[in-house]
Motif scaffolding. Structure first.
Motif, PDB file in Angstrom:
ATOM      1  N   GLU A   1      42.491  41.501  35.631  1.00 14.91           N
ATOM      2  CA  GLU A   1      41.573  40.366  35.681  1.00 14.91           C
ATOM      3  C   GLU A   1      41.249  40.039  37.133  1.00 14.91           C
ATOM      4  O   GLU A   1      42.142  39.995  37.976  1.00 14.91           O
ATOM      5  CB  GLU A   1      42.201  39.132  35.036  1.00 14.91           C
ATOM      6  CG  GLU A   1      42.427  39.253  33.561  1.00 14.91           C
ATOM      7  CD  GLU A   1      43.032  37.992  32.973  1.00 14.91           C
ATOM      8  OE1 GLU A   1      43.325  37.050  33.729  1.00 14.91           O
ATOM      9  OE2 GLU A   1      43.205  37.947  31.755  1.00 14.91           O
ATOM     10  N   THR A   2      39.967  39.783  37.402  1.00 16.52           N
ATOM     11  CA  THR A   2      39.549  39.433  38.757  1.00 16.52           C
ATOM     12  C   THR A   2      38.186  38.751  38.736  1.00 16.52           C
ATOM     13  O   THR A   2      37.469  38.825  37.737  1.00 16.52           O
ATOM     14  CB  THR A   2      39.493  40.685  39.661  1.00 16.52           C
ATOM     15  OG1 THR A   2      39.201  40.285  41.002  1.00 16.52           O
ATOM     16  CG2 THR A   2      38.439  41.663  39.188  1.00 16.52           C
ATOM     17  N   THR A   3      37.855  38.102  39.830  1.00 12.63           N
ATOM     18  CA  THR A   3      36.523  37.505  39.997  1.00 12.63           C
ATOM     19  C   THR A   3      35.678  38.340  40.950  1.00 12.63           C
ATOM     20  O   THR A   3      34.556  37.958  41.265  1.00 12.63           O
ATOM     21  CB  THR A   3      36.623  36.076  40.563  1.00 12.63           C
ATOM     22  OG1 THR A   3      37.309  36.113  41.822  1.00 12.63           O
ATOM     23  CG2 THR A   3      37.334  35.151  39.608  1.00 12.63           C
ATOM     24  N   ARG A   4      36.190  39.452  41.389  1.00  9.18           N
ATOM     25  CA  ARG A   4      35.454  40.297  42.342  1.00  9.18           C
ATOM     26  C   ARG A   4      34.280  41.000  41.661  1.00  9.18           C
ATOM     27  O   ARG A   4      34.333  41.304  40.480  1.00  9.18           O
ATOM     28  CB  ARG A   4      36.388  41.304  42.970  1.00  9.18           C
ATOM     29  CG  ARG A   4      37.447  40.614  43.786  1.00  9.18           C
ATOM     30  CD  ARG A   4      38.304  41.595  44.479  1.00  9.18           C
ATOM     31  NE  ARG A   4      39.327  40.876  45.226  1.00  9.18           N
ATOM     32  CZ  ARG A   4      40.049  41.417  46.170  1.00  9.18           C
ATOM     33  NH1 ARG A   4      39.889  42.676  46.487  1.00  9.18           N
ATOM     34  NH2 ARG A   4      40.948  40.700  46.804  1.00  9.18           N
ATOM     35  N   PRO A   5      33.221  41.294  42.421  1.00 11.13           N
ATOM     36  CA  PRO A   5      32.028  41.923  41.829  1.00 11.13           C
ATOM     37  C   PRO A   5      32.223  43.421  41.592  1.00 11.13           C
ATOM     38  O   PRO A   5      33.152  44.038  42.114  1.00 11.13           O
ATOM     39  CB  PRO A   5      30.945  41.681  42.888  1.00 11.13           C
ATOM     40  CG  PRO A   5      31.703  41.627  44.170  1.00 11.13           C
ATOM     41  CD  PRO A   5      33.010  40.956  43.838  1.00 11.13           C
TER      42      PRO A   5
END
Length: 113
Positions: free
Chosen positions: A73-77
């Motif tokens: 899980e991550t918020t990176r593009p």
């Protein structure tokens, strides 16, 4: 010479003050409030960036302890390279925009092990 310039400026300001009186200070105060209001209005009108959202990725060609693919899980593009620990060692993956059938996204391995 500097004394003459100073005296001329002082007389000019006295003349300006008597001509405009207190209206000058009111005008300057109103102009400063108008400038501040315009500045705040343009700053508030700027479009805000949407907050980053958490995306779930499946690390392709990996297996967890229970035999299912490892999730990340991550918020990176998309396009970002990550190095999570898998099977006791770090591996290199690239996040993609490819959406899998379960709604998660694919993270492709780059180290080819």
């Amino acid at each position: 010479m500097p004394a003459l310039v100073s005296l001329t400026l002082a007389k000019g300001f006295d003349l300006l003050d008597t001509t405009l009186g207190q209206g000058l200070s009111v005008l300057l105060l109103a102009a400063s409030f108008a400038g501040f209001w315009l500045y705040r209005r343009t700053r508030a009108a700027a479009p805000a960036e949407p907050p980053p959202r958490v995306r779930h990725f499946i690390l392709l060609r990996t297996e967890g302890v229970d035999g299912t693919p490892v999730r990340y899980e991550t918020t990176r593009p998309a396009g970002t390279k990550i190095t999570p620990w898998v099977d006791g060692r770090q591996r290199l993956f690239e996040l993609t925009d490819v959406q899998l059938e379960d709604g998660t996204y694919a993270a492709e391995p780059l180290d080819h092990r």
